[in-house]
Scaffold this motif. Sequence first.
Motif, PDB file in Angstrom:
ATOM      1  N   ARG A 114     -25.268 -17.795  -6.644  1.00 35.64           N
ATOM      2  CA  ARG A 114     -25.734 -18.839  -5.727  1.00 35.64           C
ATOM      3  C   ARG A 114     -26.994 -18.417  -4.975  1.00 35.64           C
ATOM      4  O   ARG A 114     -27.782 -19.238  -4.591  1.00 35.64           O
ATOM      5  N   GLN A 115     -27.170 -17.105  -4.768  1.00 35.68           N
ATOM      6  CA  GLN A 115     -28.346 -16.659  -4.025  1.00 35.68           C
ATOM      7  C   GLN A 115     -29.629 -17.011  -4.782  1.00 35.68           C
ATOM      8  O   GLN A 115     -30.676 -17.133  -4.190  1.00 35.68           O
ATOM      9  N   TYR A 143     -14.338 -21.534   3.817  1.00 35.99           N
ATOM     10  CA  TYR A 143     -15.201 -20.392   3.510  1.00 35.99           C
ATOM     11  C   TYR A 143     -14.944 -19.239   4.476  1.00 35.99           C
ATOM     12  O   TYR A 143     -14.752 -18.095   4.056  1.00 35.99           O
ATOM     13  N   GLU A 161     -24.544 -20.911   0.724  1.00 30.80           N
ATOM     14  CA  GLU A 161     -23.328 -20.799  -0.082  1.00 30.80           C
ATOM     15  C   GLU A 161     -22.625 -22.144  -0.270  1.00 30.80           C
ATOM     16  O   GLU A 161     -22.064 -22.419  -1.318  1.00 30.80           O
ATOM     17  N   GLU A 203     -26.390 -18.340   5.792  1.00 33.25           N
ATOM     18  CA  GLU A 203     -25.441 -17.993   4.732  1.00 33.25           C
ATOM     19  C   GLU A 203     -24.575 -19.195   4.379  1.00 33.25           C
ATOM     20  O   GLU A 203     -24.409 -19.537   3.200  1.00 33.25           O
ATOM     21  N   PHE A 254     -19.260 -18.348  -6.008  1.00 28.01           N
ATOM     22  CA  PHE A 254     -20.538 -18.064  -5.369  1.00 28.01           C
ATOM     23  C   PHE A 254     -21.419 -17.116  -6.172  1.00 28.01           C
ATOM     24  O   PHE A 254     -22.508 -16.786  -5.740  1.00 28.01           O
TER      25      PHE A 254
END
Length: 145
Positions: free
Chosen positions: A142-143, A16, A34, A30, A139
């Motif tokens: 994903r939030q 990542y 993630e 984060e 991603f």
Amino acid sequence: MKLNHFTDYSLRVLIYLNKKDKNASSSLDELSGELDILRNHLIKVVQFLSKEELVITKRGKNGGIIISDKALNTGLGTLIHLLEQDDTPVINCHSKPCVFMPFSCQLKFFLDTAYQAFIDSMNQHRLSDIVFNNWESIFAGRQNV
């Protein structure tokens, strides 16, 4: 052979961080969000990676975690061996004494040879060799998860 969870999580973090802009840092929150890894597990992972100089950490408002040049230039086999934290990763005939040891059992030799071949094979690759089709889509959304 099976890699332990610590190695798995560490490699995910390094992959990542490698895909981010070299100057853009990540926070533990984060990474946790993630990568879908508990923050408590990541604390141990990042501490180890920092101690081994594979990531650079900075505390404070403008702090965060970035990947180091050392991590970028280290073969995947060497990374895996380091992350496994065990010089006898496949079998240890001495941890619980094996009845076959005094009789020249060669299983440990065979497994050690195979492990070294695995490490040598993985050392032909670096983190930069790990590529993805459409990295951003991994991603996306994903939030909200």
